[in-house]
Design an enzyme around this catalytic site. Structure first.
Site, PDB file in Angstrom:
ATOM      1  N   ASP A  39       0.771  -1.066   0.140  1.00  0.00           N
ATOM      2  CA  ASP A  39      -0.039   0.110   0.125  1.00  0.00           C
ATOM      3  C   ASP A  39       0.899   1.432   0.061  1.00  0.00           C
ATOM      4  OD1 ASP A  39      -2.318  -1.583   0.020  1.00  0.00           O
ATOM      5  OD2 ASP A  39      -2.594  -1.485   2.234  1.00  0.00           O
ATOM      6  N   TYR A  67       6.841  -8.466   8.368  1.00  0.00           N
ATOM      7  CA  TYR A  67       6.497  -6.813   8.404  1.00  0.00           C
ATOM      8  C   TYR A  67       6.775  -6.497   9.718  1.00  0.00           C
ATOM      9  CZ  TYR A  67       3.519  -7.639   4.411  1.00  0.00           C
ATOM     10  OH  TYR A  67       3.041  -8.200   3.081  1.00  0.00           O
ATOM     11  N   ASP A  81      -6.668   1.530   8.511  1.00  0.00           N
ATOM     12  CA  ASP A  81      -5.348   2.014   9.022  1.00  0.00           C
ATOM     13  C   ASP A  81      -5.578   3.616   8.919  1.00  0.00           C
ATOM     14  OD1 ASP A  81      -5.530   3.146   6.264  1.00  0.00           O
ATOM     15  OD2 ASP A  81      -4.263   1.839   5.493  1.00  0.00           O
ATOM     16  N   ARG A 181      -3.270  -4.848   8.152  1.00  0.00           N
ATOM     17  CA  ARG A 181      -4.191  -3.852   8.579  1.00  0.00           C
ATOM     18  C   ARG A 181      -5.562  -4.629   8.987  1.00  0.00           C
ATOM     19  NH1 ARG A 181      -6.994  -1.829   3.645  1.00  0.00           N
ATOM     20  NH2 ARG A 181      -5.933  -2.646   1.775  1.00  0.00           N
TER      21      ARG A 181
END
Length: 300
Positions: A39, A67, A81, A181
């Site tokens: 993203d 991540y 988010d 997310r």
């Protein structure tokens, strides 16, 4: 022509396709693709495949990823988010032990409902296109695997009484198709206070890590010097986990002509196959003494 893998440390604010477009311009090569969309708000490892190496994208996108994610508790947004519209804010009365207990329930195989703000298609339309029109459609849950989910320690973590803290940092190692997310949103729901993702940095993808990555500025500087190709990793670097196999000239000729090779003594499995001059030819699979090409990488 340029041919290889460029591991980019994607900056915030860029889409993955923005990065590919930039790389096309710097290398003057139309064949550019990436493995694993990030993203715009996310940063970190984005493997970009250039030239014939784009033939490896389909294999790279299947790999696990890691991540570092920011989790903000007490806030629910429409995008899951902090870039989205705040739908609700709730008080937070969660300490670190409660959070760790919640995280344990999200490890292993779990079902995850993809977010509306995603590129998944429904009846030919991307979900985010429908979401921007205020529409919401049912999304069947998908099974993903969370291999590791860890609450990281932070400097100043005790600056506020624990029940008043809202911001935490997680390390997530997961299978392809996982929305971090959505994971943050679901953790917040499980805690009863809601939550969303506040930051995301990918540290590993397609077998590459941040140690392999370069910035777009570094690539541009190399391109200005006429040295951009020196930053490309060879395409067989992605298949480094497979054993290699060097062919004799007659066998190499057959493989280049699309023929199946008969090698009775060769154990079953996938191989990195090379010519006598160590030119990477193909990813192949051996099965009961027959070697077939999975994907070729030599010029035709």
């Amino acid at each position: 022509m340029p041919n290889g893998i460029l591991v980019i440390d994607k900056p915030a604010g860029w889409t993955s396709m923005d990065v590919c477009a930039k790389v096309r311009g710097m290398f003057h090569e139309k064949r550019v693709g990436h493995a694993g969309t990030l993203d715009p708000m996310a940063t970190g490892v984005l493997p970009v495949f250039v030239g014939r190496a784009t033939r490896a994208v389909e294999f790279a996108s299947d790999s696990d990823k890691e991540y570092i994610a920011g989790l903000k508790l007490g806030v629910i947004t429409n995008t899951q988010d902090t870039t989205g519209e705040v739908l609700e804010e709730r008080p937070v009365s969660v300490d670190r032990d409660c959070l760790r207990s919640a995280l344990a329930k999200f490890q292993g195989d779990i079902l995850q409902v993809p977010p509306m703000y995603s590129a998944i298609k429904r009846n030919g339309k991307k979900l985010y296109e429908l979401a921007r029109k205020g529409q919401e459609v049912d999304r069947p849950p998908r099974k993903v695997c969370i291999h590791a989910l860890e609450l990281l320690d932070e400097d100043g973590a005790d600056a506020l009484p624990q029940p008043e803290r809202r911001d935490y940092t997680l390390r997530v190692r997961c299978s392809k198709g996982t929305y971090v997310r959505t994971l943050c949103h679901d953790i917040g729901q499980a805690l009863g206070c809601g939550g969303c993702m506040s930051a995301l940095r990918r540290t590993e993808a397609a077998g590459f890590s941040l140690a392999d990555a370069v910035t777009l500025e570094e690539v541009q500087a190399a391109a200005d010097r006429g040295e951009a190709e020196s930053l490309l990793l060879p395409v067989d670097a992605y298949f480094a986990g497979r054993p290699d196999l060097v062919l004799k000239p007659e066998a190499e000729k057959k493989l280049r002509n699309g023929m199946t090779l008969v090698i009775p003594s060769l154990p079953d499995g996938e191989y990195r196959v090379y010519g006598g001059d160590r030119t990477f030819l193909a990813l192949c699979r051996a099965d009961r003494g027959r070697l077939v090409t999975v994907k070729s990488f030599f010029p035709v």
